[in-house]
Design an enzyme around this catalytic site. Structure first.
Site, PDB file in Angstrom:
ATOM      1  N   SER A  42      -3.988   4.049  -3.671  1.00 48.49           N
ATOM      2  CA  SER A  42      -3.873   5.207  -2.769  1.00 48.49           C
ATOM      3  C   SER A  42      -3.002   6.335  -3.315  1.00 48.49           C
ATOM      4  O   SER A  42      -2.976   7.416  -2.730  1.00 48.49           O
ATOM      5  CB  SER A  42      -3.324   4.775  -1.416  1.00 48.49           C
ATOM      6  OG  SER A  42      -4.334   4.101  -0.714  1.00 48.49           O
TER       7      SER A  42
ATOM      8  N   LYS B  71      -4.730   9.479  -3.839  1.00 49.50           N
ATOM      9  CA  LYS B  71      -5.179  10.337  -2.727  1.00 49.50           C
ATOM     10  C   LYS B  71      -4.609  11.760  -2.758  1.00 49.50           C
ATOM     11  O   LYS B  71      -5.363  12.730  -2.603  1.00 49.50           O
ATOM     12  CB  LYS B  71      -4.885   9.656  -1.384  1.00 49.50           C
ATOM     13  CG  LYS B  71      -5.741   8.397  -1.148  1.00 49.50           C
ATOM     14  CD  LYS B  71      -5.259   7.623   0.064  1.00 49.50           C
ATOM     15  CE  LYS B  71      -6.109   6.388   0.344  1.00 49.50           C
ATOM     16  NZ  LYS B  71      -5.549   5.574   1.448  1.00 49.50           N
TER      17      LYS B  71
ATOM     18  N   TYR C 192     -15.020   6.635  -4.822  1.00 47.37           N
ATOM     19  CA  TYR C 192     -13.636   6.565  -4.331  1.00 47.37           C
ATOM     20  C   TYR C 192     -12.944   5.304  -4.870  1.00 47.37           C
ATOM     21  O   TYR C 192     -11.774   5.346  -5.267  1.00 47.37           O
ATOM     22  CB  TYR C 192     -13.652   6.586  -2.793  1.00 47.37           C
ATOM     23  CG  TYR C 192     -12.385   6.070  -2.160  1.00 47.37           C
ATOM     24  CD1 TYR C 192     -11.232   6.853  -2.108  1.00 47.37           C
ATOM     25  CD2 TYR C 192     -12.338   4.774  -1.615  1.00 47.37           C
ATOM     26  CE1 TYR C 192     -10.067   6.362  -1.536  1.00 47.37           C
ATOM     27  CE2 TYR C 192     -11.177   4.279  -1.044  1.00 47.37           C
ATOM     28  CZ  TYR C 192     -10.047   5.070  -1.008  1.00 47.37           C
ATOM     29  OH  TYR C 192      -8.891   4.577  -0.455  1.00 47.37           O
TER      30      TYR C 192
ATOM     31  N   TYR D 151       1.776   6.474   5.674  1.00 43.34           N
ATOM     32  CA  TYR D 151       0.970   5.970   6.791  1.00 43.34           C
ATOM     33  C   TYR D 151       1.788   5.915   8.088  1.00 43.34           C
ATOM     34  O   TYR D 151       2.495   6.856   8.413  1.00 43.34           O
ATOM     35  CB  TYR D 151       0.381   4.593   6.468  1.00 43.34           C
ATOM     36  CG  TYR D 151      -0.301   4.527   5.136  1.00 43.34           C
ATOM     37  CD1 TYR D 151      -1.374   5.374   4.848  1.00 43.34           C
ATOM     38  CD2 TYR D 151       0.116   3.645   4.156  1.00 43.34           C
ATOM     39  CE1 TYR D 151      -2.016   5.310   3.626  1.00 43.34           C
ATOM     40  CE2 TYR D 151      -0.524   3.568   2.933  1.00 43.34           C
ATOM     41  CZ  TYR D 151      -1.578   4.416   2.671  1.00 43.34           C
ATOM     42  OH  TYR D 151      -2.197   4.346   1.468  1.00 43.34           O
TER      43      TYR D 151
ATOM     44  N   VAL E 159      -1.668   0.135  -2.717  1.00 42.32           N
ATOM     45  CA  VAL E 159      -1.641  -1.311  -2.465  1.00 42.32           C
ATOM     46  C   VAL E 159      -1.411  -2.156  -3.711  1.00 42.32           C
ATOM     47  O   VAL E 159      -1.166  -3.356  -3.599  1.00 42.32           O
ATOM     48  CB  VAL E 159      -2.902  -1.855  -1.753  1.00 42.32           C
ATOM     49  CG1 VAL E 159      -2.921  -1.495  -0.300  1.00 42.32           C
ATOM     50  CG2 VAL E 159      -4.158  -1.478  -2.460  1.00 42.32           C
TER      51      VAL E 159
HETATM   52  N1  GLN Z   1      -8.459   1.233  -2.698  1.00 41.81           N
HETATM   53  C1  GLN Z   1      -7.650   0.911  -1.572  1.00 41.81           C
HETATM   54  C2  GLN Z   1      -8.465   0.950  -0.295  1.00 41.81           C
HETATM   55  O1  GLN Z   1      -9.188   1.857  -0.104  1.00 41.81           O
HETATM   56  C3  GLN Z   1      -6.492   1.839  -1.489  1.00 41.81           C
HETATM   57  C4  GLN Z   1      -5.607   1.564  -0.291  1.00 41.81           C
HETATM   58  C5  GLN Z   1      -4.156   1.741  -0.569  1.00 41.81           C
HETATM   59  O2  GLN Z   1      -3.710   1.801  -1.702  1.00 41.81           O
HETATM   60  N2  GLN Z   1      -3.398   1.772   0.486  1.00 41.81           N
HETATM   61  O3  GLN Z   1      -8.405   0.069   0.539  1.00 41.81           O
END
Ligand code: GLN
Length: 422
Positions: A64, A67, A191, A243, A261
Site C-alpha cells: 500500500s 498508493k 493494481y 487508515y 502489509v
Molecule cells: N496489495 C494489498 C491489498 O490490496 C495492499 C494492502 C496494504 O498494503 N494495506 O490488499
C-alpha cells in the site's frame, strides 16, 4: 568525525527489537512466509544524504505504500480535477480493504484505502491505456523516485492475485457505479502488480524525501512532480495514510505517512526528510507494530511533529540602526509569512524619520514566495512615504525587485553597506 545519525537510528532499532507484538499478514500467502524479525530503517534528507541501520537493503513488496505515489502519478497524467471526480480526500475511518464508497457520488473516500487506490491505478496514463501501460507507468515513476530501476516480485504478485476476491469485489462495485470502466479483473491485476513492486527502505526513504522536498529529487535535482502534486499527496497521507488509525497517528507522530502489509512504513516530513522502516509484524489496523513505535520515538526525540513548528520567524529582523541619514534594517534567515509580517512591523514602527530606508538582505537565506511579495510591498510603501529606498543584496535574493508590478524599482540596489550613498 562520523555522523551520529546512523548510531541514533541503530539505537531506535535496538530499543524496539524485543517487541514481537503483532502478526505477519497472511491473507497474501507469500507474505506469511516473510521473516518476521527483519528490521531496517533509512532516512534521506532533502539535500540527498541517506543514513541507514539494520536491514536497509532487504527487498520487500511495496504494497500500500504504492498508493500515494500512484495517486500522484494519476494527478500528473489526468489532472487534479479529473482525479477528484473519481476519488475523494476524506479520511474513511475504516479498514484498508473496506467495501465502502461515498453516499452520493459513489466515489471511494480517499486514495489510501483499496477502493480509492484501485481507482487511482485505473486512472494512470489515460482513458485508453492498456493494462500493462498502467503497470509500467507506476513501475517507471516509482523507479525515478527511488533513483534506480525497480522490479516486480512475481511470486508475491501471483500469490495475491490467487486470493484477490475482496479487491475483485471492490473493483466490480466500482465498475457498477461507473467509477472505473475497464474490466475489473484487468484493473485488479494491474493494481496487484503495482503493490508487488520490490523496494528497500533505502528506496522508500528517497521516494519520501522527494515528496518532502516539494517534488524535486534530492539526488538528481530533477523535478519529478510539481510542488502542488507533492503537497496534495502528503496531505492525503497525513489525513488517511494510516487508515482507521490516522487520527491517533496524526496526534502522536504528526508526519504524513503510509503503511503497507509487507511491513513497510514510510513518512515524509515536509522540508526535512523521508524516513522508511521495515518490520513485518502488523497491528489490527494493518500497520507495522515496530514501524509505528519507531516513528513515535523519532518524532518525540527529534521534534518531528508537523504541528511543532519553531517560532524562527520571530528573529527575522536582526537589527535596526541609524547611520548618517539612513535607517538600516538587517534581515536574516528564512522568510515566510510570519517573518515578513515582522519585517513590515519593523518598517511600520520605525520612527527615525531618516530620509533613507536601507534593507540589508545580505543575511537572508531564503525568501518564500509570500516573503518576497510582502517585502516588496513594504519597500513600495516606504517609497510612497517619501523615503529613499536602498536594497543591499550581494547574492541577489530579491532578483528584479519590481515594487508595484509596474516597474517601480528601489532607488539603489548595492552589494554592500559602504555603497549606500546619499
Ligand atoms: N496489495 C494489498 C491489498 O490490496 C495492499 C494492502 C496494504 O498494503 N494495506 O490488499
Amino acid at each position: 568525525m562520523r555522523s551520529p545519525v546512523p548510531d541514533y537510528l541503530q539505537e531506535v532499532l535496538d530499543d524496539l527489537a524485543h517487541n514481537r507484538d503483532g502478526v505477519v499478514a497472511d491473507y497474501i500467502p507469500e507474505l506469511a512466509a516473510a521473516d518476521p524479525d527483519v528490521f531496517g530503517i533509512a532516512l534521506t534528507t532533502v539535500d540527498g544524504r541517506t543514513h541507514v541501520a539494520g536491514d536497509a537493503d532487504l527487498a520487500f513488496s511495496i504494497q500500500s505504500i504504492s498508493k500515494p505515489f500512484a495517486y500522484a502519478a494519476a494527478i500528473i497524467d489526468r489532472g487534479l480535477e479529473a482525479v477528484e471526480a473519481k476519488v475523494g480526500v476524506e479520511p474513511s475511518g475504516e479498514a484498508f480493504n473496506e467495501l465502502s464508497l461515498e453516499g452520493e457520488t459513489r466515489r471511494p473516500k480517499n486514495p489510501m484505502i483499496n477502493a480509492g487506490a484501485i481507482t487511482a491505478h485505473h486512472l494512470l496514463v489515460g482513458a485508453a491505456a492498456r493494462p500493462e501501460e498502467r503497470v509500467e507507468r507506476a513501475r517507471s515513476f516509482f523507479s525515478e523516485l527511488a533513483g534506480r530501476d525497480l522490479g516486480i516480485d512475481e511470486s508475491v504478485f501471483s500469490s495475491e492475485l490467487d486470493t484477490a476476491d475482496r479487491n475483485l469485489s471492490i473493483a466490480h462495485m466500482l465498475r457498477n457505479y461507473g467509477i472505473i470502466d475497464a474490466p475489473a479483473h484487468d484493473v485488479v491485476e494491474g493494481y496487484t502488480r503495482q503493490c508487488s513492486i520490490e523496494v528497500t527502505v533505502r528506496d522508500l526513504s528517497l521516494m519520501g524525501a522527494t515528496l518532502a522536498n516539494g517534488g524535486v529529487h534530492p539526488c538528481s535535482g530533477r523535478r519529478v512532480l510539481s510542488r502542488a502534486v507533492a503537497r496534495q499527496t502528503m496531505s492525503v497521507m497525513a489525513g488517511c495514510g494510516m487508515y482507521d488509525a490516522a487520527g491517533r497517528w496524526l496526534t502522536t507522530v504528526g508526519i504524513p505517512a503510509k503503511s503497507g502489509v509487507a511491513g513497510g512504513l514510510l513518512g515524509a516530513l515536509p522540508g526535512q526528510c523521508g524516513i522508511a522502516v521495515l518490520s513485518p509484524r502488523l497491528d489490527d489496523h494493518g500497520n507495522s507494530v515496530r514501524g509505528v513505535e519507531a516513528f513515535r520515538r523519532m518524532s518525540a526525540d527529534m521534534g518531528m511533529h508537523l504541528v511543532d513548528a519553531e517560532p524562527y520567524d520571530a528573529t527575522v529582523v536582526r537589527d535596526v540602526y541609524v547611520v548618517d541619514d539612513a535607517t538600516v534594517f538587517v534581515i536574516q534567515g528564512t522568510i515566510q509569512f510570519g517573518g515578513a509580517e515582522s519585517i513590515l512591523h519593523a518598517f511600520e514602527s520605525d520612527d527615525t524619520a531618516t530620509p533613507a530606508a536601507v534593507v540589508d538582505a545580505t543575511r537572508i537565506d531564503h525568501l518564500s514566495d509570500v516573503g518576497r511579495r510582502m517585502l516588496l510591498e513594504g519597500l513600495r510603501r516606504l517609497r510612497l512615504d517619501g523615503r529613499r529606498v536602498v536594497l543591499v543584496d550581494p547574492d541577489t535574493v530579491l532578483p528584479e525587485p519590481d515594487l508595484d508590478h509596474d516597474g517601480m524599482r528601489p532607488d539603489a540596489v548595492v552589494d554592500d553597506l559602504t555603497m549606500i550613498g546619499g
